[in-house]
Every structure is written in structure tokens, then in C-alpha cells.
Design a protein around this motif. Sequence first.
Motif, PDB file in Angstrom:
ATOM      1  N   VAL A 131       0.852  -1.072   0.003  1.00 53.21           N
ATOM      2  CA  VAL A 131       0.148  -0.104   0.092  1.00 53.21           C
ATOM      3  C   VAL A 131       0.644   1.094  -0.145  1.00 53.21           C
ATOM      4  CG1 VAL A 131      -1.178   1.662   1.202  1.00 53.21           C
ATOM      5  CG2 VAL A 131      -1.546  -0.962   0.772  1.00 53.21           C
ATOM      6  N   LYS A 132       0.427   1.981  -0.768  1.00 51.17           N
ATOM      7  CA  LYS A 132       1.467   3.400  -1.266  1.00 51.17           C
ATOM      8  C   LYS A 132       0.418   4.477  -1.171  1.00 51.17           C
ATOM      9  CE  LYS A 132       4.880   1.569  -4.507  1.00 51.17           C
ATOM     10  NZ  LYS A 132       3.978  -0.121  -4.365  1.00 51.17           N
ATOM     11  N   VAL A 133       0.530   5.223   0.126  1.00 49.62           N
ATOM     12  CA  VAL A 133      -0.112   6.048   0.447  1.00 49.62           C
ATOM     13  C   VAL A 133       0.438   7.514  -0.257  1.00 49.62           C
ATOM     14  CG1 VAL A 133      -0.974   7.687   1.994  1.00 49.62           C
ATOM     15  CG2 VAL A 133      -0.128   5.139   2.322  1.00 49.62           C
ATOM     16  N   PHE A 134      -0.392   8.449  -0.711  1.00 51.07           N
ATOM     17  CA  PHE A 134       0.081   9.448  -1.148  1.00 51.07           C
ATOM     18  C   PHE A 134      -0.703  10.974  -0.601  1.00 51.07           C
ATOM     19  CE2 PHE A 134       1.338   6.431  -4.586  1.00 51.07           C
ATOM     20  CZ  PHE A 134       3.202   6.605  -4.611  1.00 51.07           C
ATOM     21  N   GLN A 135       0.141  12.075  -0.801  1.00 52.29           N
ATOM     22  CA  GLN A 135      -0.579  13.009  -0.446  1.00 52.29           C
ATOM     23  C   GLN A 135      -0.972  14.144  -1.012  1.00 52.29           C
ATOM     24  OE1 GLN A 135       0.213  17.005   0.260  1.00 52.29           O
ATOM     25  NE2 GLN A 135      -2.217  17.306   0.762  1.00 52.29           N
ATOM     26  N   GLY A 136      -1.919  14.634  -1.362  1.00 55.00           N
ATOM     27  CA  GLY A 136      -2.959  15.412  -2.566  1.00 55.00           C
ATOM     28  C   GLY A 136      -4.129  14.948  -3.344  1.00 55.00           C
ATOM     29  N   ASP A 137      -4.390  16.342  -4.335  1.00 55.97           N
ATOM     30  CA  ASP A 137      -5.988  16.111  -4.797  1.00 55.97           C
ATOM     31  C   ASP A 137      -6.468  15.224  -5.313  1.00 55.97           C
ATOM     32  OD1 ASP A 137      -8.523  16.645  -5.518  1.00 55.97           O
ATOM     33  OD2 ASP A 137      -8.148  18.622  -6.550  1.00 55.97           O
ATOM     34  N   GLY A 138      -7.102  13.985  -4.647  1.00 58.03           N
ATOM     35  CA  GLY A 138      -7.174  13.064  -5.298  1.00 58.03           C
ATOM     36  C   GLY A 138      -8.120  13.060  -6.817  1.00 58.03           C
ATOM     37  N   LYS A 139      -8.946  13.703  -6.707  1.00 64.70           N
ATOM     38  CA  LYS A 139      -9.613  13.881  -7.850  1.00 64.70           C
ATOM     39  C   LYS A 139      -8.890  14.173  -9.488  1.00 64.70           C
ATOM     40  CE  LYS A 139     -11.636  18.120  -6.668  1.00 64.70           C
ATOM     41  NZ  LYS A 139     -11.425  18.458  -5.297  1.00 64.70           N
ATOM     42  N   MET A 140      -7.909  14.373  -8.957  1.00 64.00           N
ATOM     43  CA  MET A 140      -6.519  14.746 -10.821  1.00 64.00           C
ATOM     44  C   MET A 140      -6.301  13.428  -9.803  1.00 64.00           C
ATOM     45  SD  MET A 140      -7.250  17.315 -10.842  1.00 64.00           S
ATOM     46  CE  MET A 140      -6.189  17.707 -11.737  1.00 64.00           C
ATOM     47  N   GLY A 141      -6.060  12.132  -9.530  1.00 60.79           N
ATOM     48  CA  GLY A 141      -5.612  10.488  -9.360  1.00 60.79           C
ATOM     49  C   GLY A 141      -4.012  10.732  -9.201  1.00 60.79           C
ATOM     50  N   LEU A 142      -3.513  10.026  -9.644  1.00 63.05           N
ATOM     51  CA  LEU A 142      -1.899   9.261  -9.713  1.00 63.05           C
ATOM     52  C   LEU A 142      -2.161   9.067 -11.632  1.00 63.05           C
ATOM     53  CD1 LEU A 142      -1.518   7.630  -6.195  1.00 63.05           C
ATOM     54  CD2 LEU A 142      -0.500  10.044  -6.551  1.00 63.05           C
ATOM     55  N   PRO A 143      -1.526  10.175 -12.109  1.00 61.69           N
ATOM     56  CA  PRO A 143      -1.544   9.212 -13.549  1.00 61.69           C
ATOM     57  C   PRO A 143       0.179   8.757 -13.881  1.00 61.69           C
ATOM     58  CG  PRO A 143      -1.297  12.191 -13.206  1.00 61.69           C
ATOM     59  CD  PRO A 143      -1.876  11.958 -12.599  1.00 61.69           C
ATOM     60  N   LYS A 144       1.450   9.298 -12.750  1.00 62.27           N
ATOM     61  CA  LYS A 144       2.026   9.032 -12.500  1.00 62.27           C
ATOM     62  C   LYS A 144       1.991   7.012 -12.890  1.00 62.27           C
ATOM     63  CE  LYS A 144       7.090   8.603 -10.627  1.00 62.27           C
ATOM     64  NZ  LYS A 144       7.672   8.906  -9.717  1.00 62.27           N
ATOM     65  N   TYR A 145       0.843   6.976 -12.376  1.00 63.72           N
ATOM     66  CA  TYR A 145       0.548   5.224 -11.605  1.00 63.72           C
ATOM     67  C   TYR A 145       0.074   4.033 -12.664  1.00 63.72           C
ATOM     68  CZ  TYR A 145       3.940   6.463  -8.282  1.00 63.72           C
ATOM     69  OH  TYR A 145       4.640   6.540  -7.487  1.00 63.72           O
ATOM     70  N   ALA A 146      -0.947   5.514 -13.682  1.00 63.82           N
ATOM     71  CA  ALA A 146      -2.155   4.346 -14.088  1.00 63.82           C
ATOM     72  C   ALA A 146      -1.084   3.804 -15.464  1.00 63.82           C
ATOM     73  CB  ALA A 146      -2.995   5.671 -15.099  1.00 63.82           C
ATOM     74  N   PRO A 147      -2.650   3.266 -16.164  1.00 66.26           N
ATOM     75  CA  PRO A 147      -3.753   3.012 -15.495  1.00 66.26           C
ATOM     76  C   PRO A 147      -3.972   2.092 -14.183  1.00 66.26           C
ATOM     77  CG  PRO A 147      -2.757   1.187 -17.374  1.00 66.26           C
ATOM     78  CD  PRO A 147      -2.013   1.781 -16.481  1.00 66.26           C
ATOM     79  N   PHE A 148      -5.400   2.089 -13.956  1.00 72.03           N
ATOM     80  CA  PHE A 148      -5.744   1.037 -12.793  1.00 72.03           C
ATOM     81  C   PHE A 148      -6.269   0.362 -12.988  1.00 72.03           C
ATOM     82  CE2 PHE A 148      -4.075   5.411 -10.926  1.00 72.03           C
ATOM     83  CZ  PHE A 148      -3.180   4.851 -10.060  1.00 72.03           C
ATOM     84  N   ASP A 149      -6.830  -0.918 -12.730  1.00 71.96           N
ATOM     85  CA  ASP A 149      -7.832  -1.843 -12.730  1.00 71.96           C
ATOM     86  C   ASP A 149      -9.677  -1.262 -12.349  1.00 71.96           C
ATOM     87  OD1 ASP A 149      -5.937  -3.867 -14.500  1.00 71.96           O
ATOM     88  OD2 ASP A 149      -4.987  -3.770 -12.407  1.00 71.96           O
ATOM     89  N   ALA A 150      -9.011  -0.732 -10.983  1.00 67.29           N
ATOM     90  CA  ALA A 150     -10.228  -0.525 -10.105  1.00 67.29           C
ATOM     91  C   ALA A 150      -9.547   1.149  -9.280  1.00 67.29           C
ATOM     92  CB  ALA A 150     -10.160  -1.519  -9.731  1.00 67.29           C
ATOM     93  N   ILE A 151     -10.817   1.442  -9.470  1.00 71.96           N
ATOM     94  CA  ILE A 151     -10.568   2.792  -8.735  1.00 71.96           C
ATOM     95  C   ILE A 151     -11.876   2.500  -7.844  1.00 71.96           C
ATOM     96  CG2 ILE A 151     -10.846   5.719  -8.608  1.00 71.96           C
ATOM     97  CD1 ILE A 151      -9.540   5.682 -11.155  1.00 71.96           C
ATOM     98  N   LEU A 152     -11.395   3.178  -6.243  1.00 74.38           N
ATOM     99  CA  LEU A 152     -12.451   3.589  -5.389  1.00 74.38           C
ATOM    100  C   LEU A 152     -12.212   4.611  -4.798  1.00 74.38           C
ATOM    101  CD1 LEU A 152     -11.857   0.081  -3.030  1.00 74.38           C
ATOM    102  CD2 LEU A 152     -13.652   0.333  -4.448  1.00 74.38           C
ATOM    103  N   VAL A 153     -13.781   5.074  -4.910  1.00 75.76           N
ATOM    104  CA  VAL A 153     -13.413   6.547  -4.193  1.00 75.76           C
ATOM    105  C   VAL A 153     -14.290   6.697  -2.935  1.00 75.76           C
ATOM    106  CG1 VAL A 153     -14.677   9.189  -5.280  1.00 75.76           C
ATOM    107  CG2 VAL A 153     -13.464   7.742  -6.532  1.00 75.76           C
ATOM    108  N   THR A 154     -13.365   7.360  -1.888  1.00 74.13           N
ATOM    109  CA  THR A 154     -14.602   7.089  -0.586  1.00 74.13           C
ATOM    110  C   THR A 154     -14.989   8.301   0.064  1.00 74.13           C
ATOM    111  OG1 THR A 154     -12.988   7.319   0.361  1.00 74.13           O
ATOM    112  CG2 THR A 154     -12.941   5.038  -0.112  1.00 74.13           C
ATOM    113  N   ALA A 155     -15.600   9.289  -1.013  1.00 74.23           N
ATOM    114  CA  ALA A 155     -15.977  10.775  -0.811  1.00 74.23           C
ATOM    115  C   ALA A 155     -16.883  10.663  -2.278  1.00 74.23           C
ATOM    116  CB  ALA A 155     -15.246  11.305  -0.280  1.00 74.23           C
TER     117      ALA A 155
END
Length: 210
Positions: A131-155
Motif C-alpha cells: 500500500v502506497k500512500v500519497f498526499q494530494g488532490d484525489g480528483k486528479m488521481g495519480l497519472p504517473k501510476y496509471a492505468p488502474f484496474d480499479a478505482i475506489l472513491v470514498t467520498a
Amino acid sequence: MNEFEAARRRLIDELKADGIVTSRAVEEAMLSVPRHIFVPRYIRHYAYQDTPLAIMRGQTISAPHMVAMMCELIKPRGGMRILEVGAGTGYQACVCARAIGEGEVYTIEIDPYLTLYATINVIQAGYWGMVKVFQGDGKMGLPKYAPFDAILVTAAASTVPQPLIDQLAVGGVMVIPLKEGDYQRLYVIEKGKDGVRRRFITYVSFVDLK
């Protein structure tokens, strides 16, 4: 079996009986990841009640049934790359990591204090690295590590953020609560070669996505 382990077992048995926990992977994850270490000490005795808990900074840790439901909806399997928007305490990220067994979970939190709190919890739970934790605006995602097989939005969001759709792999799924009038509805967003489809799951109540 100590008090927390017994309470955790009872909770998971109830979630299975209610049809929330349906897969072996999610059952083992919910049994293995100790929810009580992800909440402040003064509310740990509530950790295995099936209810959201207020933690700090106006945020909550989702009810266990919602964590299990969201994890089931992504159909966890080995080798997945998962993005979670809203790390909170780090609990759901660790449950997902345990459910997939092998793979990577990236979780991003806008609040610096909660980012630190989640990081400490992930380390204590033994999931640091997976599990890798990042600080930032989640609406922008993490393009550096995309693509993702699944995305969970908890808000709860007003609309599905386009950067998250862009970062979802073809064939991937996003689980996201959306604000619609006076209600919030949980959707599964499926991305195919010909576009995206949304599927309504249930009514929910989350804090707003910042």
C-alpha cells in the motif's frame, strides 16, 4: 482468541449472513486486517460495530459493510493495480491489499494530517510497500501510476472526475458515490472499449469529496 478477534469474527459472520461478504478473498481480508488499530484508542471498543466512526478532521472511517461491499464490487484478484481516492485511516486500502494478495494499492489523501495518520496505520498493519500512500488532490488521481484496474472513491462527488475515468484501464471498474439532489447513490463505472457505463448499486452516505 482475544476480545477484538472474537468481535471481528462475529461481525464478518453477520456480513456473510446478510450477503455483503460473498467471496473468500474479501472474507479473509476482513478477518485479517484489524480495524481497531485504524481508529483512535478512545473509540476502539466500537471498532467491530457495523457503523461508520468519526475519526478526526471532520472525516469518518466507513462502516465495515461498506468497506466489504466496495471491495467485493471490484472483484479482487491477484496482480491488480488499485487506486483509492480518500485514504482516511488507511483501513480500506489495507483490506483491498489483503484481498488481492499480490498487486499494488495506491491511496491518495488531500489532508496532510490524515495522510500521515494513514501512513502510520499502514506501517503498523504490515502493509507498507504493498500500500502506497500519497498526499494530494484525489480528483486528479495519480497519472504517473496509471492505468488502474480499479478505482475506489470514498467520498461523495458531484460528478465523476474526468481524470479518474482517463486513468481507469479498459476493462476496469470504478466504485464511486455521487451526489444526486438530496441523496447519494453508489455506482459502479465500467470502462469498455466503446466508452463507460454506470450501474446503480445502493443509496449511501459519505462525506463530500474535497
